[in-house]
Motif scaffolding. Structure first.
Motif, PDB file in Angstrom:
ATOM      1  N   GLU A  69       0.945  -1.802  -0.162  1.00 16.67           N
ATOM      2  CA  GLU A  69       0.052   0.143  -0.115  1.00 16.67           C
ATOM      3  C   GLU A  69       0.770   1.443   0.562  1.00 16.67           C
ATOM      4  O   GLU A  69       0.769   1.838  -0.429  1.00 16.67           O
ATOM      5  CB  GLU A  69      -0.880  -0.441   1.580  1.00 16.67           C
ATOM      6  CG  GLU A  69      -2.354  -0.956   1.453  1.00 16.67           C
ATOM      7  CD  GLU A  69      -2.583  -0.956   2.610  1.00 16.67           C
ATOM      8  OE1 GLU A  69      -4.247  -1.363   2.296  1.00 16.67           O
ATOM      9  OE2 GLU A  69      -2.152  -0.830   3.577  1.00 16.67           O
ATOM     10  N   ALA A  70       2.510   1.461   0.461  1.00 13.55           N
ATOM     11  CA  ALA A  70       2.978   2.176   0.981  1.00 13.55           C
ATOM     12  C   ALA A  70       3.427   2.387  -0.892  1.00 13.55           C
ATOM     13  O   ALA A  70       4.644   3.227  -0.735  1.00 13.55           O
ATOM     14  CB  ALA A  70       3.878   2.095   1.642  1.00 13.55           C
TER      15      ALA A  70
ATOM     16  N   GLN B 297      11.689 -19.125  -7.427  1.00 18.31           N
ATOM     17  CA  GLN B 297      10.844 -18.549  -8.672  1.00 18.31           C
ATOM     18  C   GLN B 297       9.808 -17.457  -8.294  1.00 18.31           C
ATOM     19  O   GLN B 297       9.546 -17.865  -7.496  1.00 18.31           O
ATOM     20  CB  GLN B 297      10.675 -19.685  -9.873  1.00 18.31           C
ATOM     21  CG  GLN B 297      11.829 -19.994  -9.726  1.00 18.31           C
ATOM     22  CD  GLN B 297      12.808 -19.173 -10.349  1.00 18.31           C
ATOM     23  OE1 GLN B 297      12.341 -19.127 -11.859  1.00 18.31           O
ATOM     24  NE2 GLN B 297      14.002 -19.668 -10.692  1.00 18.31           N
ATOM     25  N   PRO B 298       9.739 -16.050  -8.919  1.00 20.18           N
ATOM     26  CA  PRO B 298       8.682 -15.374  -8.743  1.00 20.18           C
ATOM     27  C   PRO B 298       7.439 -15.899  -9.626  1.00 20.18           C
ATOM     28  O   PRO B 298       7.189 -16.324  -9.925  1.00 20.18           O
ATOM     29  CB  PRO B 298       9.049 -14.312  -9.593  1.00 20.18           C
ATOM     30  CG  PRO B 298      10.331 -14.222  -9.985  1.00 20.18           C
ATOM     31  CD  PRO B 298      10.617 -15.554  -9.979  1.00 20.18           C
ATOM     32  N   ALA B 299       6.918 -16.206  -7.781  1.00 18.42           N
ATOM     33  CA  ALA B 299       5.115 -16.618  -8.051  1.00 18.42           C
ATOM     34  C   ALA B 299       3.573 -15.609  -8.542  1.00 18.42           C
ATOM     35  O   ALA B 299       2.818 -15.563  -9.050  1.00 18.42           O
ATOM     36  CB  ALA B 299       4.787 -17.334  -7.013  1.00 18.42           C
ATOM     37  N   ALA B 300       3.989 -14.933  -7.416  1.00 18.82           N
ATOM     38  CA  ALA B 300       2.953 -13.467  -7.455  1.00 18.82           C
ATOM     39  C   ALA B 300       3.757 -11.828  -7.233  1.00 18.82           C
ATOM     40  O   ALA B 300       4.938 -12.213  -6.868  1.00 18.82           O
ATOM     41  CB  ALA B 300       2.432 -14.248  -6.198  1.00 18.82           C
ATOM     42  N   ARG B 301       2.807 -11.219  -7.071  1.00 21.77           N
ATOM     43  CA  ARG B 301       3.420  -9.820  -7.009  1.00 21.77           C
ATOM     44  C   ARG B 301       2.445  -8.498  -6.489  1.00 21.77           C
ATOM     45  O   ARG B 301       1.184  -9.225  -6.361  1.00 21.77           O
ATOM     46  CB  ARG B 301       3.341  -9.033  -8.210  1.00 21.77           C
ATOM     47  CG  ARG B 301       4.714  -7.967  -8.191  1.00 21.77           C
ATOM     48  CD  ARG B 301       4.314  -7.763  -9.563  1.00 21.77           C
ATOM     49  NE  ARG B 301       3.461  -7.816 -10.466  1.00 21.77           N
ATOM     50  CZ  ARG B 301       3.508  -6.899 -10.637  1.00 21.77           C
ATOM     51  NH1 ARG B 301       3.692  -5.467 -11.231  1.00 21.77           N
ATOM     52  NH2 ARG B 301       2.370  -7.172 -12.109  1.00 21.77           N
ATOM     53  N   LEU B 302       2.885  -8.654  -4.875  1.00 23.32           N
ATOM     54  CA  LEU B 302       1.892  -7.790  -4.333  1.00 23.32           C
ATOM     55  C   LEU B 302       1.786  -6.227  -4.337  1.00 23.32           C
ATOM     56  O   LEU B 302       2.789  -5.846  -4.766  1.00 23.32           O
ATOM     57  CB  LEU B 302       1.513  -8.124  -3.169  1.00 23.32           C
ATOM     58  CG  LEU B 302       1.064  -8.590  -2.003  1.00 23.32           C
ATOM     59  CD1 LEU B 302       2.067  -9.312  -0.790  1.00 23.32           C
ATOM     60  CD2 LEU B 302      -0.131  -9.285  -2.430  1.00 23.32           C
ATOM     61  N   VAL B 303       0.675  -5.711  -5.387  1.00 29.70           N
ATOM     62  CA  VAL B 303       1.179  -3.862  -5.450  1.00 29.70           C
ATOM     63  C   VAL B 303      -0.216  -3.452  -5.124  1.00 29.70           C
ATOM     64  O   VAL B 303      -1.181  -4.074  -4.654  1.00 29.70           O
ATOM     65  CB  VAL B 303       1.329  -4.291  -6.936  1.00 29.70           C
ATOM     66  CG1 VAL B 303       2.949  -4.253  -7.450  1.00 29.70           C
ATOM     67  CG2 VAL B 303       0.063  -4.507  -8.131  1.00 29.70           C
ATOM     68  N   ALA B 304      -0.006  -1.958  -4.731  1.00 32.78           N
ATOM     69  CA  ALA B 304      -1.250  -1.228  -4.033  1.00 32.78           C
ATOM     70  C   ALA B 304      -2.383  -1.631  -5.025  1.00 32.78           C
ATOM     71  O   ALA B 304      -1.765  -1.226  -6.248  1.00 32.78           O
ATOM     72  CB  ALA B 304      -0.795   0.502  -3.507  1.00 32.78           C
TER      73      ALA B 304
END
Length: 85
Positions: free
Chosen positions: A20-21, A32-39
């Motif tokens: 959120e910031a 390995q990248p699996a998911a991304r958290l973005v606002a």
């Protein structure tokens, strides 16, 4: 920031706050990248969306130039005899 899914389970609240910031949090599985958290960006309300569209229309109208009509736009391709030149 990169963090494994296993580690993220115990820190989810903190990771969401970071996202959120404005921080990008990448969850990994086996390195390995699996998911991304973005606002999530807030959707525009109806009044703001209409104002944006009207501004775009006004801007486009101001930039439009008069020119030949579509019927005459390819005349340069033909000679005086009407054949391709």
């Amino acid at each position: 920031m990169r963090i494994s899914v296993t580690e993220a389970k115990g820190q989810l609240t903190d990771l969401v706050r970071r996202a959120e910031a404005g921080d990008e949090v990448v969850l990994t599985r086996h390195g390995q990248p699996a998911a991304r958290l973005v606002a999530v960006k807030a959707a525009m309300d109806r009044k703001s969306r209409r104002a944006l569209l009207e501004a775009a229309r006004r801007s486009g109208s101001a930039k439009a130039k008069a020119g030949p009509g579509a019927a005459r736009s390819q005349d340069f391709l033909y000679g005086d005899d009407g054949l391709p030149g």
